[in-house]
Scaffold this motif. Structure first.
Motif, mmCIF file in Angstrom:
data_model
loop_
_atom_site.group_PDB
_atom_site.id
_atom_site.type_symbol
_atom_site.label_atom_id
_atom_site.label_comp_id
_atom_site.label_asym_id
_atom_site.label_seq_id
_atom_site.Cartn_x
_atom_site.Cartn_y
_atom_site.Cartn_z
ATOM 1 N N PRO B 51 0.783 -1.222 -0.062
ATOM 2 C CA PRO B 51 0.041 -0.069 0.061
ATOM 3 C C PRO B 51 0.755 1.198 -0.120
ATOM 4 O O PRO B 51 0.312 2.583 0.179
ATOM 5 N N HIS B 52 2.170 1.111 0.137
ATOM 6 C CA HIS B 52 3.098 2.143 -0.030
ATOM 7 C C HIS B 52 3.744 2.326 -1.461
ATOM 8 O O HIS B 52 4.076 1.657 -2.022
ATOM 9 N N ALA B 53 4.233 3.734 -1.462
ATOM 10 C CA ALA B 53 4.908 3.891 -2.783
ATOM 11 C C ALA B 53 6.146 3.925 -2.690
ATOM 12 O O ALA B 53 6.900 3.650 -3.566
ATOM 13 N N HIS B 54 6.895 3.484 -1.262
ATOM 14 C CA HIS B 54 8.208 3.214 -1.425
ATOM 15 C C HIS B 54 8.273 2.951 0.138
ATOM 16 O O HIS B 54 8.101 3.736 1.070
ATOM 17 N N ALA B 55 8.835 1.826 0.379
ATOM 18 C CA ALA B 55 9.022 1.207 1.812
ATOM 19 C C ALA B 55 9.805 0.238 1.944
ATOM 20 O O ALA B 55 9.849 -0.652 0.951
ATOM 21 N N ARG B 56 10.755 -0.063 2.822
ATOM 22 C CA ARG B 56 11.547 -1.132 3.159
ATOM 23 C C ARG B 56 10.658 -2.180 3.941
ATOM 24 O O ARG B 56 9.645 -1.848 4.718
ATOM 25 N N ILE B 57 10.772 -3.334 3.355
ATOM 26 C CA ILE B 57 9.777 -4.536 3.870
ATOM 27 C C ILE B 57 10.814 -5.140 5.142
ATOM 28 O O ILE B 57 11.732 -5.617 4.838
ATOM 29 N N LEU B 58 10.181 -4.864 6.115
ATOM 30 C CA LEU B 58 11.033 -5.304 7.354
ATOM 31 C C LEU B 58 10.846 -6.815 7.671
ATOM 32 O O LEU B 58 11.862 -7.547 8.142
ATOM 33 N N LYS B 59 9.625 -7.174 7.541
ATOM 34 C CA LYS B 59 9.158 -8.714 7.797
ATOM 35 C C LYS B 59 8.022 -9.038 7.315
ATOM 36 O O LYS B 59 6.917 -8.162 7.121
ATOM 37 N N ILE B 60 7.892 -10.222 6.777
ATOM 38 C CA ILE B 60 6.387 -10.929 6.393
ATOM 39 C C ILE B 60 6.063 -12.138 6.932
ATOM 40 O O ILE B 60 6.912 -12.995 6.892
ATOM 41 N N ASP B 61 5.133 -11.834 7.645
ATOM 42 C CA ASP B 61 4.472 -13.133 8.518
ATOM 43 C C ASP B 61 3.277 -13.687 7.809
ATOM 44 O O ASP B 61 2.343 -12.857 7.792
ATOM 45 N N VAL B 128 2.611 -7.867 6.714
ATOM 46 C CA VAL B 128 3.855 -7.190 6.398
ATOM 47 C C VAL B 128 4.150 -5.984 7.090
ATOM 48 O O VAL B 128 3.274 -5.006 7.171
ATOM 49 N N GLU B 129 5.256 -5.906 7.506
ATOM 50 C CA GLU B 129 5.543 -4.912 8.259
ATOM 51 C C GLU B 129 6.806 -3.923 7.291
ATOM 52 O O GLU B 129 7.877 -4.287 6.803
ATOM 53 N N TYR B 130 6.321 -2.651 7.277
ATOM 54 C CA TYR B 130 6.976 -1.769 6.081
ATOM 55 C C TYR B 130 7.534 -0.564 7.223
ATOM 56 O O TYR B 130 7.014 -0.072 8.164
ATOM 57 N N GLU B 131 8.692 -0.174 6.478
ATOM 58 C CA GLU B 131 9.074 1.003 6.932
ATOM 59 C C GLU B 131 8.928 2.178 5.989
ATOM 60 O O GLU B 131 9.821 2.131 4.964
ATOM 61 N N PRO B 132 7.807 2.891 5.866
ATOM 62 C CA PRO B 132 7.695 4.067 4.737
ATOM 63 C C PRO B 132 9.078 4.753 4.473
ATOM 64 O O PRO B 132 9.485 5.323 5.529
ATOM 65 N N LEU B 133 9.169 5.067 3.338
ATOM 66 C CA LEU B 133 10.268 5.733 2.922
ATOM 67 C C LEU B 133 9.878 6.866 2.137
ATOM 68 O O LEU B 133 8.778 6.792 1.411
ATOM 69 N N PRO B 134 10.534 8.191 1.685
ATOM 70 C CA PRO B 134 9.948 9.208 0.915
ATOM 71 C C PRO B 134 10.030 8.751 -0.338
ATOM 72 O O PRO B 134 10.733 8.047 -0.764
ATOM 73 N N HIS B 135 8.824 9.306 -1.064
ATOM 74 C CA HIS B 135 8.442 8.710 -2.462
ATOM 75 C C HIS B 135 8.711 9.952 -3.288
ATOM 76 O O HIS B 135 8.541 11.087 -2.903
ATOM 77 N N VAL B 136 8.885 9.496 -4.772
ATOM 78 C CA VAL B 136 8.617 10.787 -5.773
ATOM 79 C C VAL B 136 8.048 10.081 -6.824
ATOM 80 O O VAL B 136 8.256 8.780 -7.276
ATOM 81 N N THR B 137 6.979 10.755 -7.623
ATOM 82 C CA THR B 137 6.244 10.007 -8.795
ATOM 83 C C THR B 137 6.339 10.899 -9.793
ATOM 84 O O THR B 137 5.770 10.383 -11.074
ATOM 85 N N ASP B 138 6.715 12.129 -9.843
ATOM 86 C CA ASP B 138 6.858 13.259 -10.856
ATOM 87 C C ASP B 138 8.208 13.182 -11.537
ATOM 88 O O ASP B 138 9.250 13.018 -10.764
ATOM 89 N N VAL B 139 8.196 13.102 -12.800
ATOM 90 C CA VAL B 139 9.553 12.981 -13.400
ATOM 91 C C VAL B 139 10.433 14.258 -13.121
ATOM 92 O O VAL B 139 11.684 14.024 -13.119
ATOM 93 N N VAL B 354 14.313 8.366 -16.374
ATOM 94 C CA VAL B 354 14.356 8.614 -15.130
ATOM 95 C C VAL B 354 13.532 7.614 -14.310
ATOM 96 O O VAL B 354 12.432 7.345 -14.752
ATOM 97 N N ILE B 355 13.914 7.104 -13.267
ATOM 98 C CA ILE B 355 13.181 6.357 -12.281
ATOM 99 C C ILE B 355 12.328 6.942 -11.412
ATOM 100 O O ILE B 355 12.845 7.959 -10.796
ATOM 101 N N THR B 356 11.305 6.411 -10.991
ATOM 102 C CA THR B 356 10.353 7.071 -10.017
ATOM 103 C C THR B 356 9.537 5.779 -9.271
ATOM 104 O O THR B 356 9.602 4.826 -9.460
ATOM 105 N N ASN B 357 8.717 6.259 -8.345
ATOM 106 C CA ASN B 357 7.795 5.149 -7.743
ATOM 107 C C ASN B 357 6.657 5.006 -8.266
ATOM 108 O O ASN B 357 5.453 5.194 -7.672
ATOM 109 N N ARG B 358 6.903 4.616 -9.247
ATOM 110 C CA ARG B 358 5.618 4.081 -10.096
ATOM 111 C C ARG B 358 5.908 2.619 -10.551
ATOM 112 O O ARG B 358 6.920 2.271 -10.736
ATOM 113 N N PRO B 359 4.927 2.005 -11.201
ATOM 114 C CA PRO B 359 4.979 0.559 -11.568
ATOM 115 C C PRO B 359 5.749 0.769 -13.029
ATOM 116 O O PRO B 359 5.874 1.877 -13.657
#
Lengths: 287, 747, 160
Positions: B51-61, B128-139, B354-359
């Motif tokens: 559900p996050h645009a950019h996040a570290r995945i800490l744990k999946i249970d 899933v335990e996430y650590e949300p990170l700053p994101h960017v979606t615009d080129v 350029v890469i961004t937080n999009r699919p």
């Protein structure tokens, strides 16, 4: 999810009152099933009211108004010539909800009780002065349409209360109503702005007017100042300008994916003039 | 590949409009698409998405999910091999996130269960335990110094020191003296244009059914434009031997480029391997929009010089494209196509991926070209309007033709841009009167087209009918086209040919149905395979007649003596030879495999009339005409269908379709309700003119026609809006709020 | 969770099936009854690929619960051709006019168009376009679809 098919509103109300978790009423299902599929709301109890006698009926009331059962689909309104003649604005508001397929299922009552600020049928019903009848643990009551929605997705009904029907008043002489919405495409969109006008004429002069707006505030709104701007006029440019200004002033919209605050506020004023002209002409054509 | 002299021009079947062979199944509901395939003992898969645009995945249970009755397996990235590099790693990371979720909707785990509902319930129970990170979606934002870094080390050698790590590729090309060329111009325009990402919007969500054993042998049924691509990609991502995986394409419910890659396929295979049973996964619409490949979005600076007579003296462009969280935005294609229609003495183009937080972006019909055309063709129109020049005359004055050096380097062979411009000028649409608040726009567009690896087999049946086995899934009527070409080459009725799209076990490698290549490349191979068969049929007749094979010709479905000297034998029809083939040498088949490169580019010119409501900014497409060079239209109705479909998608891109991201980096409109593709009532009839300038690289002159049509609508509509309102929209989509704001700002 | 038992009629045939209360009519048609003609393009009533008729009314089967079909009449694309395989004029005209490409939207559009012609045998182009606005097609730009419906309507009027 428990699926119930009660045979009376009393039974439906008892089920709803006793249900411990999330409860939804199923009429046309065009909101409930979308929310279920999209994992937004999964009811614990779903109460299908379509097997209750009379919920699919449109009947003329003793006072010359109309009673529209809670499960009457939009298409049945559009096919009802006498209802269309009396309340074309209410019918056209409902007819704008979704596709032909959705019209085969979606209901006035469901459109109201979904609580969307952008519900297309609600401004027309408010402008018409319609009411709903409700059954519930405290017994039956009848309330104005505009008192039902209280915020996005929220309605004023208490636990166990269920809308049984919509009541439209008698049309009376020289009346006309209309509804228009703004969407970017021609179909299939949620209203960005919606405006309904219901008025009565004496000759060329407007004697009564109710104006309601949708998608520009947390709920559809009745705008008394806008109605007042029309009363006593012959829909001249000055009254139209006053109408437009009153409607725009009443807007309290949000910026979202469907439109900006500035756009919605401006277009509400534009639509109000167009809708008022249609309602005025219809009132002139009416006997 | 094919000499011009070999080209046939008098056709019996080519250019006719027979019923498509897949028609009956499609109108009766019998055609089997991706989600219609079942297998005994099949499980259903569901994907857990970020559900996050950019996040570290800490744990999946997954313990709660696995405890649910009916759940048979859960997979995460730990179930995929490690050590992949380059695009293989990108693919693996995209189908299943590793250390980080890189966009809203990125897959992080998957579940297989005994029913689709249980699988969906179980997916919700995976914690899933996430650590949300700053994101960017615009080129443009992603290139700024303060932008969050999506991945260090993603850039290639082309990116100079000092650029943000999100810039992963830089491209530059050009020629001529820019300063001198701009100095020659009477008017110079400098403007910035922006296009938003759009989705291919195929109505069929991705679906697959996978079976993979511990022995590494697998079967995959899926809706795809290219099953050999799927095979190679899945084999790479899962560490399988390609030949051990057999991939069978289903009927495909639209692709438009978006089904040339993989998403759920390797996940279903991994689940199947773990559960020991076949696993089916079908995406929901919101999964399609959130997690499959839309196009890139673009931000483009254009500088264009024009003389008072309409001569373009110089063009300069900077093109910034984001293609999601991985390298691969079609920046080069955007740059190459932007000015491909014109002879311009001085040109300089610089581009960034350029890469961004999009699919991860995927191909979409002429990938990259519509963005470049929007910028370049809008800029040309702006100068035409400024100087009062006719936009078709200006295009004709600068149009490329055979022998012209293209803006991006190569010299054009025989091409048909001038012919489309002349046809547009002569079309009654161009001179029809306009109503109030209406404007007319024109624009041209180009797509390279493609050849690609191709393998086709053909065999004569005992009754003289013929089967064709191709490896390019039929997405626009290509089975009909192949059958027509086979019928033409063999001189037998269209109805006597059956074309099948066969699985990866039945042919050598075929590239997907992409690059407008199927009718060109599989068609060329079909014709060559038919010619091989015709030669063998002649040999059998020659043997029977006791004459040399060289003295026998194949004509109208029969072997005939080549002339009076060859002997006096009645024509021997294919059915007669086929009936005896078992006794005269065995089965008769033809085969052709190659990587043909004689695909000719296709140019198109569109005319559109737009009406704008000046009080609301609402647009109506009043009239639309597509003119495009098809080389040779094999089945004209399906060529028209490609023109019309491309125009409709371009109209959507221009007016209402867009990816809308919230400040939280999540996609705001992952449903068709708010991702607004054109509906039937939004469009007028779309008139078509098929121009035929034969492609010298194909035996019948075919040019691919699938992609060019999406390129001109974006600028043509912007140009029409300018005509209707006097205001210029340089940002897509041209939504009513944007048009109204521009009208109001203009006073 | 215990399953619900549903009796219904599909294309004139009485059928019964067991389903979860959350299953839609579309799910039941496809997964319980093997009628794969209706397609799920969105699951939210926005694309029309799952169009069927319910007691003669055009609906999205993704927006009907399977349990709601109890005792009702369901019509799908599989019921359009006559027994013996003679195609409905709309089916013929769709092939003839090249009104389909990938074909995934075709079953829904055919069911919707049939419902239109049953209530309006002589629709205008605009009426067809608005009636079909809830049936998305991404391949054709709708041009050939609208022409096929117009032509089928004309033929059906002649034969009537």
């Amino acid at each position: 999810m428990r699926y119930h098919t009660p045979s009376s509103f009393e039974e439906a109300s008892e089920i709803a009152a006793a249900a411990p978790g999330i409860t939804r009423i199923l009429a046309g299902g065009t909101d409930v099933l979308v929310q279920l599929r999209a994992d937004i709301v999964e009811p614990d109890d779903l109460i299908d009211i379509k097997r209750i006698s009379g919920t699919g009926d449109i009947t003329r009331s003793d006072d010359g108004g109309w009673v529209i059962g809670a499960a009457v689909p939009g298409v049945s309104l559009s096919e009802h010539a006498a209802l269309c003649a009396d309340w074309p604005g209410v019918v056209e508001g409902m007819a704008l909800v979704g596709s032909t397929q959705v019209q085969g299922r979606a209901t006035l009552t469901g459109n109201l009780c979904n609580g969307s600020p952008a519900a297309d049928s609600v401004p027309g019903m408010i402008a018409a002065g319609a009411e709903v009848s409700v059954v519930g643990p405290q017994g039956p009551r009848r309330i104005a349409i505009e008192s039902v929605p209280v915020g996005p997705g929220k309605i004023s009904l208490a636990k166990g209360e269920i809308v049984t029907a919509i009541h439209l008043p008698s049309r009376g002489a020289q009346g006309g109503d209309a509804y228009e919405r703004f969407i970017p495409r021609t179909e299939m969109d949620i209203a960005v702005v919606g405006v309904a006008v219901n008025l009565r004429r004496d000759g060329a002069t407007i004697t009564e007017a109710r104006v309601a707006i949708g998608a520009v505030a947390p709920t559809p709104l009745l705008v008394p100042e806008a109605g007042a701007a029309l009363v006593g006029s012959t829909l001249d440019d000055a009254s139209l300008a006053a109408l437009s200004e009153a409607v725009s002033a009443a807007c309290n919209p949000i910026d979202d994916k469907r439109g900006t605050i500035e756009f919605r506020t401006h277009v509400a004023g534009v639509l109000a003039k167009r809708v008022a002209r249609t309602a005025y002409d219809r009132a002139g054509d009416a006997k | 590949m094919m000499a011009l002299d070999d080209r046939k021009t008098n056709f019996k079947y080519i250019g006719t409009r027979p019923d498509r062979p897949d028609g009956l199944d499609k109108v009766t509901g019998r055609a089997r698409y991706g989600a219609d395939i079942q297998a005994p003992g099949m499980l259903h898969g569901a994907i857990v998405r970020s559900p996050h645009a950019h996040a570290r995945i800490l744990k999946i249970d997954a313990s709660k999910a696995l405890a649910l009755k009916g759940v048979k397996a859960v997979v995460t990235r730990a179930d995929f091999p490690t050590g992949l590099t380059g695009e293989d790693w990108n693919l693996q990371e995209n189908v299943m996130a590793g250390e980080k979720a890189l966009y809203d909707g990125h897959a992080v785990a998957a579940v297989a269960a005994s029913s689709a509902l249980i699988a969906r319930d179980a997916a919700k129970l995976v914690e899933v335990e996430y650590e949300p990170l700053p994101h960017v979606t615009d080129v443009d934002a992603a290139m700024r110094p303060d932008a969050p870094v999506i991945r260090e080390g993603a850039a290639d050698y082309s990116v100079p020191e000092g650029m943000h790590p999100n810039v992963v590729r830089r491209i530059e090309f050009g020629r001529g003296d820019m300063d001198a060329a701009f100095a020659e111009a009477d008017e110079v325009l400098e403007a910035t244009y922006r296009t938003e990402a759009t989705h291919q919007g195929y109505i069929e969500p991705h679906a697959c059914l996978a079976q993979l054993g511990a022995d590494g042998k697998g079967e995959l049924w899926c809706c795809t434009q290219g099953h050999w691509f799927v095979r190679r990609m899945c084999a790479s991502v899962l560490g399988l031997d390609a030949s051990q995986l057999r991939v069978t394409p289903s009927e495909i419910g639209g692709g438009f480029g978006g089904k040339t890659t993989i998403f759920i396929d390797p996940v279903a295979l991994a689940l199947s391997r773990k559960a020991g049973r076949p696993v089916k996964i079908v995406m929901s619409r919101s999964e399609v929009l959130r997690a499959t490949g839309p196009t890139a979005s673009a931000s483009m600076d254009i500088k264009l010089g024009m003389k008072r007579d309409g001569t373009i003296t110089a063009a300069q462009g900077t093109f910034r494209l984001q293609g999601g969280a991985f390298p691969g935005a079609p920046t080069a294609e955007t740059m190459q196509c932007a000015f491909a229609c014109y002879e311009i003495p001085a040109i300089l183009e610089i581009g960034y991926d350029v890469i961004t937080n999009r699919p991860k972006q995927a191909a979409y019909r002429a990938p990259g070209a519509p963005m470049g055309a929007f910028a370049a063709e809008s800029a040309i129109d702006e100068l035409c309007r400024r100087m009062g020049l006719d936009p078709l005359e200006v295009r004709l004055k600068n149009a490329v033709k055979e022998g012209s050096k293209s803006s991006y380097g190569p010299t054009y062979p025989r091409i048909g841009l001038v012919e489309t411009l002349e046809a547009a000028k002569a079309h009654p649409h161009y001179s029809a009167p306009l109503g109030p608040n209406q404007g007319r726009g024109v624009a041209s567009g180009y797509w390279f087209n493609w050849g690609g690896e191709t393998s086709v087999s053909m065999a004569v049946s005992e009754d003289g009918t013929v089967q064709v086995s191709v490896g390019t899934p039929d997405i626009g009527g290509s089975r009909a086209s192949m059958s027509l070409m086979a019928a033409e080459a063999l001189g037998i009725p269209y109805e006597n040919v059956r074309c099948n799209v066969v699985d990866t076990g039945a042919l050598g490698v075929n590239e997907p149905t992409h690059g407008s290549r199927a009718t060109y490349a599989s068609g060329l191979a079909t014709i060559e395979a038919a010619r091989e068969i015709a030669g063998k049929l002649c040999q059998r007749a020659a043997d029977k007649w006791g004459i040399d094979a060289e003295a026998v010709i194949w004509e109208d479905g029969c072997a005939k003596p080549s002339g009076p000297n060859a002997g006096d034998f009645p024509p021997m029809p294919i059915a007669e030879i086929a009936a005896e083939m078992g006794q005269t040498g065995g089965p008769i088949s033809g085969h052709f495999e190659a990587t043909p490169n004689g695909h000719g580019g296709s140019f198109g010119t569109h005319i559109v009339d737009i009406e704008v409501d000046p009080e609301t900014g609402r647009t109506t497409v009043v009239r639309y005409t597509v003119v495009q060079d098809a080389g040779k239209a094999i089945h004209p109705a399906y060529v028209e269908g490609q023109f019309q479909g491309g125009a409709a998608q371009g109209i959507g891109w221009a007016l209402n379709e867009e990816y809308i991201y919230g400040t939280d980096g999540r996609l705001q409109n992952p449903v068709f309700l708010d991702y607004r593709v054109p509906v039937a009532s939004d469009l007028p009839m779309i008139d078509t003119v098929i121009v035929e300038v034969p492609n010298p690289g194909h035996p019948y002159g075919v040019r691919g026609v699938g992609e060019t049509g999406i390129t001109p609508p974006l600028p043509a509509i912007a140009n029409a809006v300018a005509g209707a309102t006097g205001v210029r929209l340089r940002q897509l989509p041209m939504t009513p709020p944007r048009i109204l704001a521009a009208i109001q700002a203009n006073g | 969770m215990s399953m619900m038992h549903v009796n219904t009629t599909v294309n004139g045939d009485e059928v019964e099936f067991l389903c979860d209360s959350r299953e839609t009519l579309l799910d039941a048609l496809r997964d319980r009854l093997g009628q794969m003609g209706a397609k799920e393009g969105c699951g939210t009533g926005d694309c029309g690929a799952c169009s069927v008729t319910l007691d003669g009314r055009l609906v999205c089967s993704c927006l009907v619960l399977a349990a709601e079909a109890e005792g009702r009449q369901v019509g799908t694309v599989e019921g359009m051709a006559e027994d013996g395989g003679t195609l409905h004029p709309l089916q013929r005209k769709f092939i003839e006019h090249a009104a389909l490409q990938c074909g995934i939207c075709t079953p829904g559009i055919l069911v919707a168009a049939k419902a239109l012609l049953e209530q309006n045998p002589d629709p205008s182009e605009t009426e067809i376009r608005y009636w079909l606005a809830g049936n998305l097609c991404r391949c054709t730009g709708y041009d050939k679809i609208v022409r096929a419906v117009l032509d089928a309507a004309a033929e059906m009027r002649e034969d009537a």
